[in-house]
Enzyme design. Structure first.
Site, PDB file in Angstrom:
ATOM      1  N   ARG A  77       1.127  -1.485   0.013  1.00 35.52           N
ATOM      2  CA  ARG A  77      -0.111   0.092  -0.117  1.00 35.52           C
ATOM      3  C   ARG A  77       0.810   1.568  -0.019  1.00 35.52           C
ATOM      4  O   ARG A  77       2.187   0.988   0.698  1.00 35.52           O
ATOM      5  CB  ARG A  77      -0.396   0.526   1.106  1.00 35.52           C
ATOM      6  CG  ARG A  77      -1.773  -1.241   1.265  1.00 35.52           C
ATOM      7  CD  ARG A  77      -2.424  -1.217   2.356  1.00 35.52           C
ATOM      8  NE  ARG A  77      -2.787  -2.851   3.188  1.00 35.52           N
ATOM      9  CZ  ARG A  77      -4.249  -2.662   3.093  1.00 35.52           C
ATOM     10  NH1 ARG A  77      -5.021  -1.160   2.335  1.00 35.52           N
ATOM     11  NH2 ARG A  77      -4.797  -3.876   3.647  1.00 35.52           N
ATOM     12  N   HIS A 425     -19.098  45.880  -8.461  1.00 34.23           N
ATOM     13  CA  HIS A 425     -20.460  45.688  -7.684  1.00 34.23           C
ATOM     14  C   HIS A 425     -21.343  44.555  -7.442  1.00 34.23           C
ATOM     15  O   HIS A 425     -21.657  44.501  -5.892  1.00 34.23           O
ATOM     16  CB  HIS A 425     -21.664  46.801  -8.774  1.00 34.23           C
ATOM     17  CG  HIS A 425     -22.874  47.330  -7.935  1.00 34.23           C
ATOM     18  ND1 HIS A 425     -23.263  46.590  -8.367  1.00 34.23           N
ATOM     19  CD2 HIS A 425     -22.725  48.232  -7.205  1.00 34.23           C
ATOM     20  CE1 HIS A 425     -25.202  46.831  -7.025  1.00 34.23           C
ATOM     21  NE2 HIS A 425     -24.306  47.736  -6.773  1.00 34.23           N
ATOM     22  N   ARG A 532     -22.545  51.098   3.874  1.00 31.15           N
ATOM     23  CA  ARG A 532     -22.635  51.943   2.198  1.00 31.15           C
ATOM     24  C   ARG A 532     -24.332  52.799   2.584  1.00 31.15           C
ATOM     25  O   ARG A 532     -24.972  52.514   2.582  1.00 31.15           O
ATOM     26  CB  ARG A 532     -22.097  51.547   1.595  1.00 31.15           C
ATOM     27  CG  ARG A 532     -20.812  50.529   1.019  1.00 31.15           C
ATOM     28  CD  ARG A 532     -21.091  49.907   0.068  1.00 31.15           C
ATOM     29  NE  ARG A 532     -19.370  49.715   0.316  1.00 31.15           N
ATOM     30  CZ  ARG A 532     -18.208  48.061   0.310  1.00 31.15           C
ATOM     31  NH1 ARG A 532     -19.152  47.518   0.986  1.00 31.15           N
ATOM     32  NH2 ARG A 532     -16.977  47.677  -0.335  1.00 31.15           N
ATOM     33  N   ARG A 588     -20.439  55.720   6.677  1.00 26.33           N
ATOM     34  CA  ARG A 588     -19.877  56.236   5.634  1.00 26.33           C
ATOM     35  C   ARG A 588     -20.718  57.232   5.248  1.00 26.33           C
ATOM     36  O   ARG A 588     -21.813  57.271   4.499  1.00 26.33           O
ATOM     37  CB  ARG A 588     -19.243  54.595   4.850  1.00 26.33           C
ATOM     38  CG  ARG A 588     -18.796  55.882   3.819  1.00 26.33           C
ATOM     39  CD  ARG A 588     -17.756  54.902   3.050  1.00 26.33           C
ATOM     40  NE  ARG A 588     -18.348  54.154   1.372  1.00 26.33           N
ATOM     41  CZ  ARG A 588     -18.327  53.677   0.635  1.00 26.33           C
ATOM     42  NH1 ARG A 588     -17.773  52.707   0.881  1.00 26.33           N
ATOM     43  NH2 ARG A 588     -19.324  53.331   0.072  1.00 26.33           N
ATOM     44  N   GLU A 715      -8.146  55.594   1.881  1.00 27.36           N
ATOM     45  CA  GLU A 715      -8.283  54.210   0.410  1.00 27.36           C
ATOM     46  C   GLU A 715      -7.400  55.391  -0.709  1.00 27.36           C
ATOM     47  O   GLU A 715      -7.244  54.587  -1.219  1.00 27.36           O
ATOM     48  CB  GLU A 715      -9.550  53.809  -0.267  1.00 27.36           C
ATOM     49  CG  GLU A 715     -11.149  55.566   0.072  1.00 27.36           C
ATOM     50  CD  GLU A 715     -12.897  54.899  -0.184  1.00 27.36           C
ATOM     51  OE1 GLU A 715     -12.428  53.807  -0.512  1.00 27.36           O
ATOM     52  OE2 GLU A 715     -12.931  55.792   0.010  1.00 27.36           O
ATOM     53  N   GLY A 736      -9.754  51.597   3.123  1.00 25.52           N
ATOM     54  CA  GLY A 736     -10.940  50.911   1.548  1.00 25.52           C
ATOM     55  C   GLY A 736     -10.181  50.573   1.192  1.00 25.52           C
ATOM     56  O   GLY A 736      -9.648  51.045   0.078  1.00 25.52           O
ATOM     57  N   THR A 737      -9.877  48.998   1.626  1.00 23.62           N
ATOM     58  CA  THR A 737      -8.706  48.314   0.700  1.00 23.62           C
ATOM     59  C   THR A 737      -8.670  47.865  -0.984  1.00 23.62           C
ATOM     60  O   THR A 737      -8.429  47.922  -1.364  1.00 23.62           O
ATOM     61  CB  THR A 737      -7.931  46.908   1.225  1.00 23.62           C
ATOM     62  OG1 THR A 737      -9.041  46.367   1.572  1.00 23.62           O
ATOM     63  CG2 THR A 737      -7.270  47.008   2.167  1.00 23.62           C
ATOM     64  N   ASN A 738     -10.135  48.004  -1.331  1.00 24.80           N
ATOM     65  CA  ASN A 738     -10.886  47.806  -2.007  1.00 24.80           C
ATOM     66  C   ASN A 738     -10.307  49.262  -3.389  1.00 24.80           C
ATOM     67  O   ASN A 738      -9.730  49.026  -4.511  1.00 24.80           O
ATOM     68  CB  ASN A 738     -12.189  47.756  -2.428  1.00 24.80           C
ATOM     69  CG  ASN A 738     -13.064  46.762  -1.513  1.00 24.80           C
ATOM     70  OD1 ASN A 738     -12.446  45.724  -1.570  1.00 24.80           O
ATOM     71  ND2 ASN A 738     -14.303  47.234  -1.224  1.00 24.80           N
ATOM     72  N   CYS A 801     -11.679  47.994   5.677  1.00 22.99           N
ATOM     73  CA  CYS A 801     -13.238  47.647   6.111  1.00 22.99           C
ATOM     74  C   CYS A 801     -13.272  47.499   4.161  1.00 22.99           C
ATOM     75  O   CYS A 801     -14.565  47.149   3.893  1.00 22.99           O
ATOM     76  CB  CYS A 801     -13.816  48.536   6.352  1.00 22.99           C
ATOM     77  SG  CYS A 801     -13.604  50.350   5.248  1.00 22.99           S
TER      78      CYS A 801
HETATM   79  C1  PEP Z   1     -12.945  50.192  -0.112  1.00 28.14           C
HETATM   80  O1  PEP Z   1     -12.828  51.165  -1.075  1.00 28.14           O
HETATM   81  O2  PEP Z   1     -12.716  49.327  -0.209  1.00 28.14           O
HETATM   82  C2  PEP Z   1     -14.134  49.969   0.070  1.00 28.14           C
HETATM   83  C3  PEP Z   1     -14.330  49.369   1.027  1.00 28.14           C
HETATM   84  O3  PEP Z   1     -15.243  51.051  -0.290  1.00 28.14           O
HETATM   85  P1  PEP Z   1     -16.409  50.605  -2.174  1.00 28.14           P
HETATM   86  O4  PEP Z   1     -16.281  49.114  -1.452  1.00 28.14           O
HETATM   87  O5  PEP Z   1     -17.553  51.211  -1.260  1.00 28.14           O
HETATM   88  O6  PEP Z   1     -15.586  51.584  -1.983  1.00 28.14           O
HETATM   89 MG    MG Z   2     -14.270  52.852  -1.633  1.00 29.14          MG
END
Ligand code: PEP
Ligand code: MG
Length: 846
Positions: A77, A425, A532, A588, A715, A736-738, A801
């Protein structure tokens, strides 16, 4: 060159056997030997030995076979370091030859001996001589006749006699297994499961305990828990006169283990053997500190344990098993926490396609929001709402979604978009709502006018056709495969309580609506880290007022429209505060560009002209004037707050009035107000002055006092770099890391999906940075801002966030950087709580 002696190890209680040198199976067998289980004699070959075998350097076969006596009968095995990495299949009955056959026929009967020999010839032919399994299809007879046909087939095909020398047989089996492991396909397969390129294979050679013969003979497997629920239950089967895993493969002929209304059981047939098996498996659980599946053989009434493997389990069972082991005092709570992969919780918290169901994959995209759902495809938000009103579950299909689609998303059971990435989105809203979502499905041809989708294989889907969106792995499937429901059971709640006891970084939720807030509370988020507010203006009754506000020419006209929005906003906030029961709520201020609230097509313009009682040309002109080439970098966030200050004034007033109202009813509320898209200190000063003035006005008017905290969303890269001068004006900095990722890379978060998979495949980016925080670049900005911010104001609260907040790796980063909390979509809160707990436990145990 001869193999080193230590490469061939007879497994005894004290022999030098380790998982890292001989593999998990060898080590487990040693543990069973130490527990004095009836394990047949076993020899372990190390990774080194097997590697050399693959290169043609064979061990001393006489020495290897010595422990098994003059007429050995053994099986081999695989024993890799991690059982998930796979390995070649076991080969049984090595050593069977004409002489054994004669001797065994006397001992256990000719039919049993023939079955054993025949099985070996076939598996040797397939695994070693590489014959096609079809060559043996014509052999239907059992007993001596069947054996002789199989031997002839072997000899015809190979033009050689079947080897009679056990040493030769074993050497060939070992060689073929060693080579199979080193082949390219096997290597790629295990690397895909996380195995290192040089992962070794050990092999164990074990004396056969025959499951065929006189008296009660057979084989089976037993485990003490259900693999899908984790509930205690004796699971397994026993098949008389069988070997290996036959009992599972021929289930309909097999017996139940425990007494069962559905049919005969081992408990009835051989109660002592059954009791022994139950006892031994329980002992394994206790001493190996894991739920184990035992493979066993009964030979003339005597039980042998051939192997023990970790019970396979889904996420739900994994949680229950870990919790139960801790509750039984077998492992510690900390260990239980470490045993559950945080991401696996997604599997529990969302409906999933049943892993055993057929998957007819139509197309793939980015797995943007986990869970799966089936419904009829609908190409607009309005049609999705109509479908939901008819009671027909639907999947909303859009090129990409915009805030206008929110109501359609609420009506749909899943969302599918052609474009977009992890933070577009549809992805953000989908995750927030717990709605399965696949974005960037560019291999579908989206023919939105004709309301059809064309799959890469040419299949055409029309409006109303049923598909399944699997947001866990990013696939779109045809039809409705079987599903497994989400399960939030007691075990998960218990595990989460243990997680909260040890974790040292806060976890909040991003929640925009009362429903989100309720989910956040249910998942025990410690407040809302990002609300938001713009989504609140898309409700049907508000959109027109919002549009009136946008179209207002003068400040008084604008103020009049906002006056009508104020009570609605106030009511929104009162409800959020009420649901969160005194937990912090970070609101926000308005962020998106105004054009997002305006219709984009002609029919929409006409409708708006009607609603506002304006000429169509006026509306069209204004809509065009508000359009921007790159709206994400245009008039939005604080820029709008400064140029159209009435909006923030209205929001601040709504927040304060709601604070007073909600504090009257329950725990005092201390709202947090967050300014988006800041890039300069002066922006903060200006907004702060106005918000303070609104607070003073509300205090004056109501005679009520309240406190609040004003903070900044970091951000833009500039805000991160200038944190030292921003921090003194702000109670908190929330990253806001996005947007920060978008701006650091100069990469549109809505368009990244188009090339992200190519980029990741070619190793340009290690991961999608919108999904996994880029610790080098974006992370450096976070680090700089955290250090400069804290140096300027030691009590500034730091948090994240952006969508990364729910990611275990990002949580590790934020914790190491001294952040106070992370905030993520509500359904990821349990994942974040567990990931945070694991970090604390790992730190503690070093
Ligand atoms: C971001 O930009 O990280 C954030 C949390 O805000 P949104 O996604 O609404 O731009
Ligand atoms: Mg943002």
């Amino acid at each position: 060159m001869q193999q080193d002696q230590s490469d061939i190890t007879l497994i005894t209680a004290t022999a030098p056997v380790a998982t890292t040198t001989h593999g998990g199976r060898a080590k487990c067998l040693q543990r069973l030997v130490r527990l004095e289980m009836p394990v047949p004699k076993t020899v372990a070959l190390s990774f080194d030995a097997v590697h050399r075998i693959a290169q043609g350097d064979m061990p001393d076969m006489a020495e290897l076979l010595a422990p098994f006596g003059p007429a050995p009968l053994v099986c081999v095995r695989p024993s890799s370091e991690d059982p998930d990495w796979g390995g070649p299949g076991a080969v049984l009955n090595i050593g069977m030859n004409d002489a054994q056959y004669v001797e065994m026929s006397d001992r256990i009967g000719q039919d049993a001996a023939a079955a054993i020999y025949k099985r070996f010839v076939q598996s040797y032919a397939i695994h070693v001589a590489r014959l096609d399994p079809d060559e043996f299809e014509h052999v239907v007879e059992d007993g001596a006749e069947g054996l002789s046909q199989v031997l002839s087939a072997y000899e015809d095909e190979t033009e050689e006699e079947f080897p009679q020398d056990p040493a030769v047989q074993l050497a060939e089996v070992l060689r073929s297994m060693a080579r199979a492991w080193e082949g390219t396909t096997a290597r790629l397969l295990r690397q895909a499961k996380g195995a290192p390129a040089e992962a070794g294979l050990g092999l164990v050679v074990q004396e056969m305990a025959l499951g065929l013969g006189r008296g009660e003979c057979g084989s089976g497997v037993i485990q003490l828990v259900d693999s899908t629920t984790g509930a205690p239950r004796i699971i397994g089967r026993y098949l008389r006169q069988s070997q290996g895993r036959d009992a599972l493969e021929r289930r309909e002929e097999a017996l139940f283990l425990e007494r069962d209304d559905r049919g005969p059981s081992l408990e009835d047939l051989a109660p002592d053997a059954f009791a022994a098996l139950k006892r031994m498996t329980a002992l394994m659980r206790e001493r190996l500190r894991e739920e184990m599946q035992a493979e066993f053989t009964i030979e003339n009434g005597v039980v042998h344990i051939l192997d023990g493997v970790r019970v396979t389990r889904n996420a739900r069972a994994g949680v229950r098993i870990a919790v139960q082991l801790a509750e039984d005092g077998i492992i510690t709570r900390e260990e239980a926490l470490l045993r559950v992969e945080p991401r696996a919780l997604n599997e529990l918290l969302h409906r999933q396609v049943d892993p055993t169901a057929e998957r007819d994959v139509l197309a793939s995209g980015i797995a943007a929001s986990p869970g799966a759902a089936s419904g009829r495809i609908m190409f607009s938000a309005a049609e999705a709402q109509a479908s939901a009103a008819r009671g027909e579950p639907c999947v909303l299909v859009r090129r990409e979604t915009s805030p206008e689609d929110i109501r359609g998303m609420h009506a749909a059971v899943a969302v599918l978009t052609e474009r977009g990435g992890m933070t577009s989105h549809a992805a953000v809203i989908g995750r927030g709502m717990g709605l399965p979502c696949v974005v960037g499905v560019s291999d579908f041809k989206f023919q939105l006018r004709g309301k059809t989708l064309v799959a890469p294989d040419g299949r055409e889907l029309r409006q109303g056709d049923i598909v399944t969106v699997d947001g866990t792995n990013g696939q779109v499937l045809a039809g409705e495969p079987a599903m497994i429901e989400a399960a939030e059971d007691d075990a998960l709640l218990t595990l989460m309580t243990w997680a909260d006891d040890v974790r040292d970084i806060g976890v909040r939720a991003n929640a925009d609506t009362p429903a989100d807030a309720q989910t956040a509370r249910n998942f025990k988020a410690q407040g809302i880290g990002l609300c938001r507010t713009e989504h609140m203006f898309f409700e049907a009754d508000r959109l027109t007022v919002m549009r009136e506000m946008i179209f207002a020419d003068t400040s008084p006209d604008r103020a009049a429209a906002l006056e009508r929005l104020l009570p609605m906003q106030r009511a929104d906030f009162i409800e959020l505060f009420r649901i969160m029961q005194g937990q912090p709520v970070c609101i926000r201020l308005f962020d998106p560009p105004l054009h997002e609230f305006l219709p984009s097509d002609r029919a929409g313009h006409r409708e708006l002209a009607e609603a506002l009682d304006l000429p169509l040309s006026d509306v069209t002109r204004r809509v065009e004037a508000l359009g921007e080439y790159n709206p994400m970098l245009g008039m939005r966030g604080v820029r709008l707050g400064i140029t159209v200050p009435e909006i923030y004034d209205m929001q601040a007033r709504a927040i304060f009035e709601a604070t007073i109202a909600a504090s009257r009813e329950g725990a005092p509320v201390v709202p947090e107000i967050m300014i988006p898209l800041v890039s300069a200190k002066r922006e903060v000063e200006i907004v702060k002055t106005r918000v303070d003035a609104v607070a003073a006005a509300v205090r004056n008017e109501t005679g009520q006092d309240f406190t609040y905290r004003l903070g900044v969303m970091v951000e833009t890269p500039r805000a991160a770099l200038r944190a030292a001068e921003i921090a003194p004006h702000t109670a908190f900095l929330s990253f806001g890391t996005n947007d920060l990722t978008q701006m650091t890379y100069g990469l549109s978060r809505d368009d990244a999906g188009r090339f992200m998979s190519t980029y990741v495949q070619q190793g340009v980016f290690a991961e999608d940075p919108f999904h996994t925080l880029d610790q080098d670049g974006v992370g450096e900005l976070l680090q700089i801002a955290a250090e400069r911010g804290r140096a300027a104001r030691s009590d500034v609260v730091l948090s994240i966030c952006g969508e990364h907040g729910g990611n275990p790796e990002s949580i590790a980063f934020c914790r190491a950087a001294g952040f106070d909390y992370v905030s993520c979509s509500p359904f990821r809160v349990p994942v974040a709580r567990l990931a945070a707990a694991q970090l604390a436990v790992r730190d503690k145990i070093g």
